[in-house]
Design a protein around this motif. Structure first.
Motif, PDB file in Angstrom:
ATOM      1  N   VAL A  46      41.447  44.727  30.049  1.00 62.96           N
ATOM      2  CA  VAL A  46      41.882  43.798  29.000  1.00 62.96           C
ATOM      3  C   VAL A  46      42.021  42.390  29.570  1.00 62.96           C
ATOM      4  CG1 VAL A  46      43.753  43.239  27.403  1.00 62.96           C
ATOM      5  CG2 VAL A  46      43.003  45.606  27.670  1.00 62.96           C
ATOM      6  N   GLY A  47      42.503  42.293  30.828  1.00 59.91           N
ATOM      7  CA  GLY A  47      42.652  40.992  31.464  1.00 59.91           C
ATOM      8  C   GLY A  47      41.326  40.270  31.627  1.00 59.91           C
ATOM      9  N   PHE A  48      40.269  41.001  32.007  1.00 56.41           N
ATOM     10  CA  PHE A  48      38.940  40.388  32.099  1.00 56.41           C
ATOM     11  C   PHE A  48      38.484  39.906  30.727  1.00 56.41           C
ATOM     12  CE2 PHE A  48      38.581  42.235  36.309  1.00 56.41           C
ATOM     13  CZ  PHE A  48      37.715  41.372  36.963  1.00 56.41           C
ATOM     14  N   GLY A  49      38.714  40.730  29.709  1.00 52.44           N
ATOM     15  CA  GLY A  49      38.351  40.309  28.357  1.00 52.44           C
ATOM     16  C   GLY A  49      39.156  39.103  27.902  1.00 52.44           C
ATOM     17  N   LEU A  50      40.444  39.080  28.262  1.00 49.49           N
ATOM     18  CA  LEU A  50      41.300  37.945  27.912  1.00 49.49           C
ATOM     19  C   LEU A  50      40.794  36.665  28.570  1.00 49.49           C
ATOM     20  CD1 LEU A  50      43.983  37.420  26.362  1.00 49.49           C
ATOM     21  CD2 LEU A  50      45.160  37.684  28.544  1.00 49.49           C
ATOM     22  N   PHE A  51      40.394  36.765  29.842  1.00 44.99           N
ATOM     23  CA  PHE A  51      39.883  35.590  30.544  1.00 44.99           C
ATOM     24  C   PHE A  51      38.605  35.071  29.870  1.00 44.99           C
ATOM     25  CE2 PHE A  51      36.552  34.394  33.640  1.00 44.99           C
ATOM     26  CZ  PHE A  51      37.028  33.136  33.982  1.00 44.99           C
ATOM     27  N   LEU A  52      37.676  35.969  29.550  1.00 51.21           N
ATOM     28  CA  LEU A  52      36.426  35.544  28.930  1.00 51.21           C
ATOM     29  C   LEU A  52      36.666  34.933  27.550  1.00 51.21           C
ATOM     30  CD1 LEU A  52      34.123  38.553  29.932  1.00 51.21           C
ATOM     31  CD2 LEU A  52      34.151  36.254  30.926  1.00 51.21           C
ATOM     32  N   ALA A  53      37.634  35.504  26.812  1.00 52.89           N
ATOM     33  CA  ALA A  53      37.908  34.990  25.469  1.00 52.89           C
ATOM     34  C   ALA A  53      38.561  33.617  25.508  1.00 52.89           C
ATOM     35  CB  ALA A  53      38.797  35.978  24.710  1.00 52.89           C
ATOM     36  N   LEU A  54      39.424  33.410  26.496  1.00 55.41           N
ATOM     37  CA  LEU A  54      40.175  32.149  26.569  1.00 55.41           C
ATOM     38  C   LEU A  54      39.506  31.100  27.454  1.00 55.41           C
ATOM     39  CD1 LEU A  54      43.846  33.479  26.828  1.00 55.41           C
ATOM     40  CD2 LEU A  54      42.618  32.689  24.805  1.00 55.41           C
ATOM     41  N   ARG A  55      38.392  31.443  28.086  1.00 53.10           N
ATOM     42  CA  ARG A  55      37.748  30.491  28.998  1.00 53.10           C
ATOM     43  C   ARG A  55      37.379  29.178  28.308  1.00 53.10           C
ATOM     44  NH1 ARG A  55      32.422  31.930  32.552  1.00 53.10           N
ATOM     45  NH2 ARG A  55      31.606  32.284  30.457  1.00 53.10           N
TER      46      ARG A  55
END
Length: 732
Positions: free
Chosen positions: A260-269
């Motif tokens: 989820v953290g990787f997805g969060l980073f990609l979404a908020l980049r």
């Protein structure tokens, strides 16, 4: 055993599911912030590399006869306070080097602009901006040459004769060295190591509350888990089997949280790229991750969660009776204050003994700050214990006495729930105190009307002969919104940089101060403002008198042309006319624009400090809520028994609130106090400045964060009534 552990983790009822969700959420926040930090450091390097070509004039000219030189001149222009980088070029042959981002060199009467400047040109009247660039645009500058999406850059084609007259120089290579590695110093860019250090401090300040949150989430319902694992040990489970079960539970939550953290980073980049960490936005693609970064996070976070789980349940692994043999923990000792005292002593030692080198200063001050921060974390339980003892000693109500005794018996647990606040408050206090004091002593950018609406073009001796009054464009005075056009003359006295204006002219201008009584000529700064903008705004500044006759003033060369305006449109039109009339030297600018350049990075650092607090406080609040809720779950039976003996629910709620509020307030006061004390010692050692009080906005931010934290605590109190009924005491 792994299959059994999976069944326990995934089919353990509502409590197990809630624990997995909370741990996964905490890990996801930690992974997202860690990835953002690593990507931010990579973006700093990528952005800095694209500054390299703008420093071409720094490179030593090559004598390679096989390369045709290009005439080069870089200057800074402005538009409504925004900086515009302008590069004038002239090729001397077909083999002249071409800057990155351009398909070819522009010819005379042609220019390339960055996409952001192209949009600005389309939205701005030509008289205010486009007329400054001779000829016409032939395209946009590519991303390879743009430090930021917001970069305002223009590359103007000229003839060699024009650039030789403007003071350009010949170069045979375009600079490719990062500003971090400039051998002779760079005009543009920043030291990557210094910026990485700043971002590392910010990252640590953001990650620490997240790590506290992860640790708190891992310990959620720790007492009930210990009881369950102890029962397994009593029926024959080995320590290794208990370790496997615990590791599987933690790994599942950590693995989900990591994904989820990787997805969060990609979404908020894309949103993170808009934060001007270095003063300019990043391109989203700059926030990239290397393979090492991905592996470090993907493998390291789950491994860390397993270790944390093992440490939290080490008593069960040692003995199955470790849970039942509960005793009051040993109270923390005063030795925990030693790192705090040593850190303060180290910063105080360097007052009057500032290290000579930059590396020596970084080592001295950063180690002192780190010792203080570690000391605050270590001393927190001892401070909590002392506060609890004072509260219990002066208790006049049962709730206060119970809360004080419980905190005094186990201050580590009480402090753990609020420890995430310590870094946010300490780092923000240090940054706010240091930056506020530095800006105040170095003169903050003036925001007064006279400094923002007055434009000056200065004619320095190195720019060639000064113009005559007839060469000053008559059209300046006819622009709608121009209040006055003033010629400041050279002062023949040794302080030649001070200009001369007659007192009659000053009286006519009104907004630029006045002469002393009886004087006829005044000594004034080149822009009629200097460092006295605030004094001018307060009703007039009295300049020093000049020992020269009024009739001699007009015979002196012109030092500057100062245009006072009443509208932004008039301001920019006057800038365009002055820049085109006098192309030698720097472009016209206001004093506010000059000053803003020096303070821009300080303002960004202050914004970073605010980001630390605004991001850390909610995370610390989540940690606080999980800690309080977990503590209530672990103590449901004792609280239920107290209710059966007649203790009111209101009293129990006061106990829980006091157990949280006392450490929260003690930690906040100490962290803020230590932050300002550390900032004061640093300022005295490095700059010999005394600490100045922060602005009211800082206190409002702190108060708001504490109010939100108290609100989070209050939101968990209704849970107490649902879990402490008679049925709980009977079922337990």
């Amino acid at each position: 055993m792994i299959r059994f552990a999976l069944r326990l983790s995934l089919s353990g009822g509502r409590e197990a599911a809630a624990r997995l969700v909370v741990i996964a959420t905490a890990v996801a926040l930690g992974v997202g912030m860690l990835l953002t930090t690593l990507a931010g450091m990579n973006a700093v390097g990528a952005q800095n590399q694209r500054y390299a070509w703008l420093n071409t004039a720094v490179a030593s000219p090559s004598s390679d006869p096989s390369v045709d030189p290009v005439w080069w001149l870089i200057r800074e222009d402005y538009h409504h306070g925004d900086s515009i980088g302008r590069v004038d070029l002239a090729a001397t042959g077909p083999d002249a080097p071409v800057p990155p981002g351009l398909p070819r060199l522009p010819g005379p009467g042609e220019y390339y602009v960055s996409p952001a400047l192209d949009e600005l040109l389309r939205a701005t009247p030509a008289a205010e901006l486009a007329d400054r660039f001779p000829g016409h645009g032939i395209g946009t500058i590519g991303q390879a040459a743009l430090p930021s999406p917001d970069s305002l850059l223009v590359v103007v084609g000229r003839t060699p004769a024009e650039l030789e007259q403007l003071g350009g120089q010949q170069v045979t290579q375009i600079m490719a060295t990062s500003p971090s590695n400039c051998p002779n110093g760079c005009y543009l860019g920043y030291n990557r190591d210094a910026m990485t250090l700043v971002l590392s401090v910010v990252a640590a300040a953001l990650l620490f509350p997240v790590l506290i949150f992860i640790g708190t989430a891992t310990r959620l319902a720790a007492t009930r888990r210990e009881q369950r694992f102890a029962a397994m040990r009593l029926v024959g489970a080995t320590p290794r089997q208990i370790s496997v079960i615990s590791a599987v539970e933690s790994t599942i939550a950590a693995a989900v949280g990591t994904a989820v953290g990787f997805g969060l980073f990609l979404a908020l980049r894309p949103a993170v790229a808009t934060i001007p960490f270095t003063g300019d936005r990043f391109f989203a693609a700059d926030l990239s991750l290397t393979a090492v970064d991905v592996l470090l996070v993907a493998l390291g976070i789950p491994l860390g969660a397993v270790v944390a789980s093992w440490l939290a349940l080490r008593r069960v692994q040692i003995s199955p009776l470790g849970v039942s043999r509960r005793v009051t923990p040993k109270p923390p000792r005063a030795w925990r204050l030693i790192p705090l005292v040593v850190g303060l002593a180290e910063l105080a030692y360097f007052i009057g003994r500032r290290p000579a080198s930059t590396n020596g200063q970084l080592t001295a001050y950063l180690s002192g700050f780190l010792l203080i921060l570690v000391g605050l974390v270590l001393a927190g339980p001892w401070l909590t214990m002392m506060g609890a003892r004072v509260m219990a000693g002066r208790a006049s109500r049962p709730a206060t006495l119970i809360a004080g005794r419980r905190l005094a018996d186990n201050p580590k647990a009480g402090f753990r729930s609020v420890s995430g606040l310590i870094v946010a408050l300490f780092v923000t206090s240090v940054a706010t105190g240091t930056i506020t004091t530095y800006v105040a002593n170095r003169t903050a950018p003036s925001t007064t009307e006279v400094a923002a609406t007055s434009l000056s073009k200065v004619f320095w001796p190195e720019d060639g002969p000064a113009p005559t009054a007839d060469q000053v464009p008559a059209g300046l005075a006819t622009i709608s919104g121009v209040r006055s056009v003033t010629l400041v003359r050279y002062n023949p006295e040794p302080d030649w940089w001070q200009g001369l204006v007659t007192c009659a002219e000053l009286d006519h201008l009104a907004v630029f101060g006045r002469c002393p009584a009886g004087a006829q000529v005044a000594e004034v700064p080149v822009d009629l403002i200097g460092l006295s903008a605030d004094d001018l705004a307060d009703g007039g500044y009295v300049w020093d008198a000049a020992d020269i006759a009024p009739g001699e003033v007009d015979r002196q060369p012109i030092l500057s042309v100062v245009v006072n305006t009443t509208s932004p449109s008039a301001f920019e039109q006057a800038r365009t006319i002055l820049g085109n009339a006098f192309p030698l030297g720097g472009f016209p600018a206001s004093g506010a624009e000059w000053e803003a350049n020096g303070a821009r990075q300080l303002v960004q650092f202050q914004q970073l400090a605010n980001v630390v607090m605004l991001a850390s406080l909610p995370i610390a609040g989540c940690s606080l809520a999980v800690s309080v809720a977990g503590g209530l779950s672990d103590r449901r039976r004792p609280f239920s028994m107290l209710r059966l003996t007649g203790v009111r629910l209101r009293t129990l709620r006061r106990v829980v609130a006091l157990e949280t509020v006392v450490p929260l307030l003690v930690v906040s006061v100490v962290a803020i106090g230590m932050g300002f004390l550390a900032a004061h010692l640093f300022l005295r050692a490095q700059l010999d400045y005394p600490l100045l009080a922060p602005k009211p906005s800082f206190w409002l931010l702190v108060a708001g964060g504490l109010v939100v934290s108290l609100g989070i605590v209050a939101s968990t109190l209704p849970l107490l009534g649902r879990i402490t009924g008679p049925e709980t005491a009977r079922n337990e």
